[in-house]
Every structure is written in C-alpha cells, then in structure tokens.
Enzyme design. Structure first.
Site, short mmCIF file in Angstrom:
data_model
loop_
_atom_site.label_atom_id
_atom_site.label_comp_id
_atom_site.label_asym_id
_atom_site.label_seq_id
_atom_site.Cartn_x
_atom_site.Cartn_y
_atom_site.Cartn_z
N ASP A 134 52.16 44.15 -68.55
CA ASP A 134 50.83 43.94 -69.12
C ASP A 134 50.62 42.55 -69.74
OD1 ASP A 134 48.20 44.67 -69.89
OD2 ASP A 134 48.90 45.19 -71.88
N CYS A 247 36.00 58.84 -61.38
CA CYS A 247 36.61 58.60 -60.06
C CYS A 247 37.03 59.91 -59.38
CB CYS A 247 37.81 57.68 -60.20
SG CYS A 247 38.66 57.35 -58.64
#
Length: 381
Positions: A134, A247
């Site tokens: 990240d 989604c």
C-alpha cells in the site's frame, strides 16, 4: 536453478502461510500506468497520499537493482460481521469501512511477505528482494492486474474471480526471472453499478477516480470537509464501501479465512457520542490497531460529528456544545458548529449565538454562521 520449480514451491508455501492468491509478473515498466498517472496529476485527481515520483511508481528497476519479476499476493477479508450491533435513537453508531476491520492489514501482509522472503532466501540465498504494501512506491493494483490476481474494475479496485474485490494486496520485487502469469480478462462489461452508487461522483468514468471527491479519501483528511460533501458522508467514520457493495461480483462474497481480520462490532461500528470525549491515549488503546486509525483521532471525531448531524441526533447537542466551547482544534469547533445547526433545536441555536460572541477564529466564525443559517432555514420551512 530451476526457476519454474521454485515458482511452484513458492505457490505451495504461500498456501501454507495463509496467502489466498499469488501471481507472478515481469518487472518491466508499467508504461500504460505512467500515462494514466500523468493524466491524473494534470487533472488534480490525486489524493496526495501517493508516492510523488511517478517514475518510481512505474519502474520497478529503480527500486531494486537487477529487478526481473514481481510476486503479487492477495488476502481475502470479511464483508459481513458474524455478530452485529445496531444503532438506535440516542445511541447512534458510526462505521469503519470493511478494509479497516480487524488488525491493520499493512502488518498482516508484511508478515506474510516476510515469511515468503525467508522461504525464498532459504532456497536461493543470493536472491535480492523488496516487499511493499500500500504505502510503497508501486501501485498494488497495477501489479496485481498484470500478475493475474484479478482485473481492474470500473471502481478502480482489483476484482478477483474467487473473492470479488474484498482483498488486500501486496507485492515483492525480485531479481529472479520467474515465468509470468496470464492477466485475467476484464469482466465488467457494460455494467456501471459502481459509478451509479458513488455518493459524490468521484468515479469520473470506468477506471478513473477523482480522489479529491472520494469519501474514502475525504474521511482521512484533517481539514474541514467541504460543504458539498458533508451531507454525503453519512455515518462513515473511515473509508467508503459503496462502490464495492454495489458490484455484482461481490454478491455473496464473505470470507473469514484469517482470525486477525475478524471485526469487533463495538470497535468498527462504535457509538458516536463517546468518540467525541476520547483522549489520545484512549483512542490509541481502543482503535490503534485498526488501519483506519493511522491519521489519529481528530479526523474520526470530525466524521463522528458529521454522522451525528446526519442522524439529527438531538441527544448529541450537549456533547457538540462541549466541543464548540472547549476544543482547541479549529476543525473540531467548526464542524461542531455546523453539526449543531444541522441538528437544530433551541439549545443548539442558543449555543451557536453565544459562540458567535466569543469566538475569535475567522474560520470557526464562518462555520457558526453556516450553523445559524441552517437553523433559520429549518425555522422557515
């Protein structure tokens, strides 16, 4: 050295240590990503949390001498709580996004990558390796996409066939010429549910996000939330899941593979009013292990005040008045003033009028005026 055999041994070992999916790709520069990043920069769509040097973000060879391949890993996280808690009138709750449930994923993935490094070095002592999660220079998503972990969805998340987009990503650059895996074909098709679900229109188009409008980004800033977004925050304390929950590939996806990722409902869906009174020490003790705590308590408290305003929780007025009168932070006082106006009522109105007489900071005075105008609007309805 039989690189293909080593690759198979790494894949087998990754399963033993709790890596849910692993993929391999070359360390060639990410040329297409470079063009996208330059365009994002030109449009002012970046969050500011990224590595500022675009060349480092797209050129693995700048990060490790002799880089030849990258190993991408994915760990699936839960999308539903086993035990739930519900808010009610006078006891409203906020919400941390799913990616901040359980222990900070940065630590979880770094621990897995460290084990993988030790394993590779035991097989090939001269190997050179560099891992990141990240906050590293590379784009986790770009690496994962090219390594066949999943495809890059219109919501800018990696969507895996197995786990949907509920996955944490990390990668390791190596000087070992591993044979690359095949990328997964994009399966979003004509679906635009994530774009339609975004509360602020941050998803400009499929695969392009204006981070400055993204609630996930906004909840992590330390400044006053811009007016146009305050009513969109809802009860979100950290992050936003709207584009993920919309989604279709996430429907029914809920994996509880890793004990350290299990959420404590009282922590990830906490009561809002007590958050306003937490000291730094209390905040770190209670929430410090979450990824969502990395910016400290102030942004969480600011978001909690917006959430109380969202619920129009009149029982929170004394707490908000307390913040307005005693808090040193301009952002906290200003947000409390706006929230009081949004909630309304005589007690809030009186507190705002009194604060207007004694407040010296021009920024807070503007917010007090906004609060008073909100109250007047309510009275005129």
């Amino acid at each position: 050295m039989d690189v293909q055999q080593l690759k198979q041994e790494i894949i087998a070992y990754s399963k033993e240590i709790g890596i849910d999916k692993i993929g391999f790709t070359s360390a060639e520069p990410f040329k297409e990503l470079k063009n996208r990043l330059i365009r994002q920069q030109e449009l002012g769509y970046q969050s500011g949390f990224e590595e500022p040097d675009i060349e480092k973000r797209v050129t693995p060879g700048l990060l490790l001498d002799g880089a030849q391949s990258i190993i991408s890993i994915a760990l699936a996280y839960p999308s539903k709580m086993t035990d739930r808690v519900e808010g009610k009138k006078g006891m409203r709750r906020g919400m941390f996004a799913r990616a901040s449930w359980g222990q900070d994923y940065h630590h979880i993935l770094r621990e897995r990558l460290q084990k993988l490094e030790i394993f590779i070095l035991s097989k090939l002592p001269e190997a050179r390796l560099k891992s990141m999660v990240d906050t590293g220079e590379l784009s986790d998503r770009a690496v994962a996409e090219r390594a066949g972990i999943g495809w890059s969805g219109k919501n800018c998340a990696i969507i895996t066939p197995e786990f949907g987009s509920y996955v944490y990503l990390g990668e390791m650059i190596t000087n070992i010429p591993f044979p690359p895996d095949t990328p997964v074909e994009d399966q979003c098709g004509s679906c635009t549910k994530c774009l339609e679900a975004c509360p602020t229109g941050a998803l400009v188009q499929g695969g392009q996000i204006n981070a400055q409008r993204c609630i996930s980004y906004l909840t992590q800033t330390k400044e006053l939330i811009p007016d146009e977004f305050r009513g969109k925050i809802g009860n979100r304390l950290y992050g936003c899941d709207s584009c993920q929950t919309a989604c279709p590939y996430n429907k029914g996806k809920n994996f509880h593979f890793h004990e350290e990722m299990e959420p404590d409902p009282e922590i990830v869906k906490p009561l809002l009013k007590p958050l306003l009174k937490l000291s730094n020490r209390e905040f770190k003790s209670k929430f410090g292990y979450l990824a969502g705590a990395w910016r400290g308590k102030k942004p969480i408290q600011r978001n909690a005040m917006l959430a109380l305003a969202h619920f129009k929780d009149k029982s929170a007025v004394p707490d908000l008045v307390d913040v307005l009168q005693k808090e040193a932070s301009v952002v906290s006082r200003g947000t409390a003033a706006w929230a009081l106006g949004k909630i309304g009522g005589e007690e809030a109105f009186t507190a705002l009028k009194e604060a207007k007489e004694r407040e010296m900071d021009p920024v807070v005075l503007i917010e007090i005026e906004k609060g008073l105008s909100l109250y007047k609007d309510e009275k005129s309805e």
